[in-house]
Design a protein around this motif. Structure first.
Motif, short mmCIF file in Angstrom:
data_model
loop_
_atom_site.label_atom_id
_atom_site.label_comp_id
_atom_site.label_asym_id
_atom_site.label_seq_id
_atom_site.Cartn_x
_atom_site.Cartn_y
_atom_site.Cartn_z
N GLY A 20 0.79 -1.23 0.00
CA GLY A 20 0.00 0.00 0.00
C GLY A 20 0.82 1.27 0.00
N THR A 21 2.08 1.18 -0.47
CA THR A 21 2.95 2.36 -0.55
C THR A 21 3.37 2.58 -2.01
OG1 THR A 21 4.91 1.01 -0.09
CG2 THR A 21 3.83 2.05 1.79
N GLU A 22 2.39 2.52 -2.89
CA GLU A 22 2.65 2.59 -4.32
C GLU A 22 3.35 3.89 -4.74
OE1 GLU A 22 0.00 0.85 -7.86
OE2 GLU A 22 -1.10 1.08 -5.99
N GLN A 23 2.88 5.00 -4.21
CA GLN A 23 3.44 6.29 -4.60
C GLN A 23 4.92 6.38 -4.26
OE1 GLN A 23 1.29 9.67 -3.08
NE2 GLN A 23 2.52 11.15 -4.17
N ARG A 24 5.26 5.98 -3.06
CA ARG A 24 6.67 6.00 -2.64
C ARG A 24 7.48 5.00 -3.46
NH1 ARG A 24 9.06 6.61 3.39
NH2 ARG A 24 11.24 6.09 2.95
N ALA A 25 6.92 3.82 -3.69
CA ALA A 25 7.62 2.79 -4.46
C ALA A 25 7.90 3.26 -5.88
CB ALA A 25 6.80 1.51 -4.47
N ASN A 26 6.94 3.91 -6.50
CA ASN A 26 7.13 4.41 -7.86
C ASN A 26 8.24 5.45 -7.93
OD1 ASN A 26 5.11 2.77 -8.89
ND2 ASN A 26 3.53 4.33 -8.74
N LEU A 27 8.28 6.33 -6.92
CA LEU A 27 9.31 7.36 -6.88
C LEU A 27 10.69 6.74 -6.69
CD1 LEU A 27 10.12 10.33 -6.78
CD2 LEU A 27 9.67 10.30 -4.31
N VAL A 28 10.80 5.81 -5.74
CA VAL A 28 12.08 5.13 -5.49
C VAL A 28 12.53 4.38 -6.74
CG1 VAL A 28 13.21 3.28 -4.17
CG2 VAL A 28 11.71 4.91 -3.00
N SER A 29 11.59 3.70 -7.39
CA SER A 29 11.90 2.92 -8.59
C SER A 29 12.39 3.82 -9.72
CB SER A 29 10.65 2.15 -9.03
OG SER A 29 10.89 1.43 -10.21
N GLU A 30 11.70 4.93 -9.94
CA GLU A 30 12.08 5.84 -11.02
C GLU A 30 13.45 6.47 -10.78
OE1 GLU A 30 8.83 8.54 -11.19
OE2 GLU A 30 7.41 7.02 -11.90
N GLN A 31 13.71 6.87 -9.55
CA GLN A 31 15.02 7.45 -9.22
C GLN A 31 16.13 6.42 -9.38
OE1 GLN A 31 14.28 8.89 -5.21
NE2 GLN A 31 13.69 10.92 -5.94
N TYR A 32 15.83 5.20 -8.99
CA TYR A 32 16.80 4.11 -9.12
C TYR A 32 17.16 3.88 -10.59
CZ TYR A 32 18.61 -0.65 -9.33
OH TYR A 32 19.37 -1.76 -9.61
N LEU A 33 16.15 3.74 -11.44
CA LEU A 33 16.38 3.49 -12.86
C LEU A 33 17.14 4.63 -13.52
CD1 LEU A 33 13.04 1.85 -14.05
CD2 LEU A 33 15.28 0.75 -13.85
N SER A 34 16.81 5.85 -13.15
CA SER A 34 17.49 7.01 -13.71
C SER A 34 18.98 6.99 -13.38
CB SER A 34 16.85 8.30 -13.17
OG SER A 34 17.52 9.43 -13.64
N SER A 35 19.31 6.70 -12.13
CA SER A 35 20.71 6.64 -11.71
C SER A 35 21.44 5.47 -12.35
CB SER A 35 20.80 6.52 -10.19
OG SER A 35 20.23 7.65 -9.56
N LEU A 36 20.75 4.34 -12.49
CA LEU A 36 21.36 3.16 -13.10
C LEU A 36 21.68 3.42 -14.57
CD1 LEU A 36 22.25 0.24 -12.79
CD2 LEU A 36 19.89 -0.49 -13.25
N LYS A 37 20.77 4.06 -15.27
CA LYS A 37 21.00 4.39 -16.69
C LYS A 37 22.17 5.36 -16.84
CE LYS A 37 16.22 3.58 -18.13
NZ LYS A 37 14.91 4.22 -18.48
#
Length: 272
Positions: free
Chosen positions: A134-151
């Motif tokens: 039930g923490t979708e909003q936070r998970a989406n933000l963490v996921s997007e930041q992670y992918l951006s840094s990985l790329k």
């Protein structure tokens, strides 16, 4: 009137579904984590207060060390897990014993399966776990930041000259990595070539003579040790090689969480 009724029931149905989802997530108040990285992900998503038990080596963040351990290298402690009365158990395919996971499933526990094959899969798991908790909003933000840094890391090193490396995680016996090992994918992102890339086993035991024969440019010790200690292991062979020795943190590289970005950046910098 029929149209009004239809719309009313559709809206009512959507409200019911939404309330059911919130209710389902709100019931996950007691979480057991059977791997250090899943423990870390729960804290990353702001749900650390829901954890009631973890596995050995769940040492990040510091709060995780205060929780009782219900799993170690021997397997899961079923009596301790039952006493924890979990609503959800996080298991690691490839880390936890298959028979333990099967038994937990047969006991009727709700399970979340972690099984990342690459660093890119971590973003997907964060989203899946966030949706479940039930923490979708936070998970989406963490996921997007992670992918951006990985790329960004991938772009930075994709055109680097290929450097031959020997990557090892244990000195005696000397344990390296093969083509399918997790760390091998990290080396590729850094523009490095593993000198044991052609072996069948993902985690082979090797001998020093074979390492020297392959002439790696860099020896990478993925261990909790000081650089001078790692260098001592190779001192007696200095006349037979010109390899540079570096040390990297295995926890940051081998745990499937956003912290891997720091470990990966450090690895790539030391290689290049």
């Amino acid at each position: 009137m029929r149209y009004f009724n239809k719309v009313f029931f559709i809206i009512a149905g959507l409200v019911y579904i939404q309330c059911a989802e919130v209710s389902a997530n709100s019931e996950l108040n007691r979480i057991v984590s059977l791997a250090p990285h899943t423990t870390e992900l729960v804290f990353e998503l702001g749900m650390g207060d829901k954890l009631v038990a973890v596995s050995d080596y769940s040492d990040y963040p510091a709060e995780a060390t205060q929780l009782p351990s219900v799993a170690d290298y021997n397997g899961a402690d079923f009596e301790a897990i039952v006493r924890s009365e979990p609503d959800l158990i996080l298991v690691w395919k490839g880390g936890n014993k298959p028979q333990d996971i099967s038994r937990l499933s047969k006991l009727g526990y709700r399970l979340f399966y972690s099984s990342p094959d690459s660093v890119w899969d971590i973003a997907k798991e964060i989203k899946e776990l966030g949706k479940l908790l039930g923490t979708e909003q936070r998970a989406n933000l963490v996921s997007e930041q992670y992918l951006s840094s990985l790329k960004a890391i991938q772009t930075r090193y994709k055109n680097q000259k290929q450097t031959s490396v020997f990557y090892y995680m244990w000195p005696k016996p000397l344990m390296s990595i093969g083509k399918g090992a997790w760390a091998n994918h990290l080396l590729e992102l850094c523009g490095a070539t593993n000198v044991f890339n052609n072996v069948i086993s993902d985690y082979p035991e090797v001998i020093i003579e074979d390492v020297l024969r392959r002439k790696p440019e860099i020896m990478i010790a993925a261990m909790k040790t000081a650089l001078n200690e790692a260098e001592k292991q190779w001192e007696k062979y200095n006349s037979l090689h010109e390899s540079r020795v570096v040390v990297v943190d295995p926890d940051r590289l081998h745990r499937f969480t956003p912290r891997i970005l720091d470990g990966l950046d450090d690895l790539c910098r030391k290689i290049n």
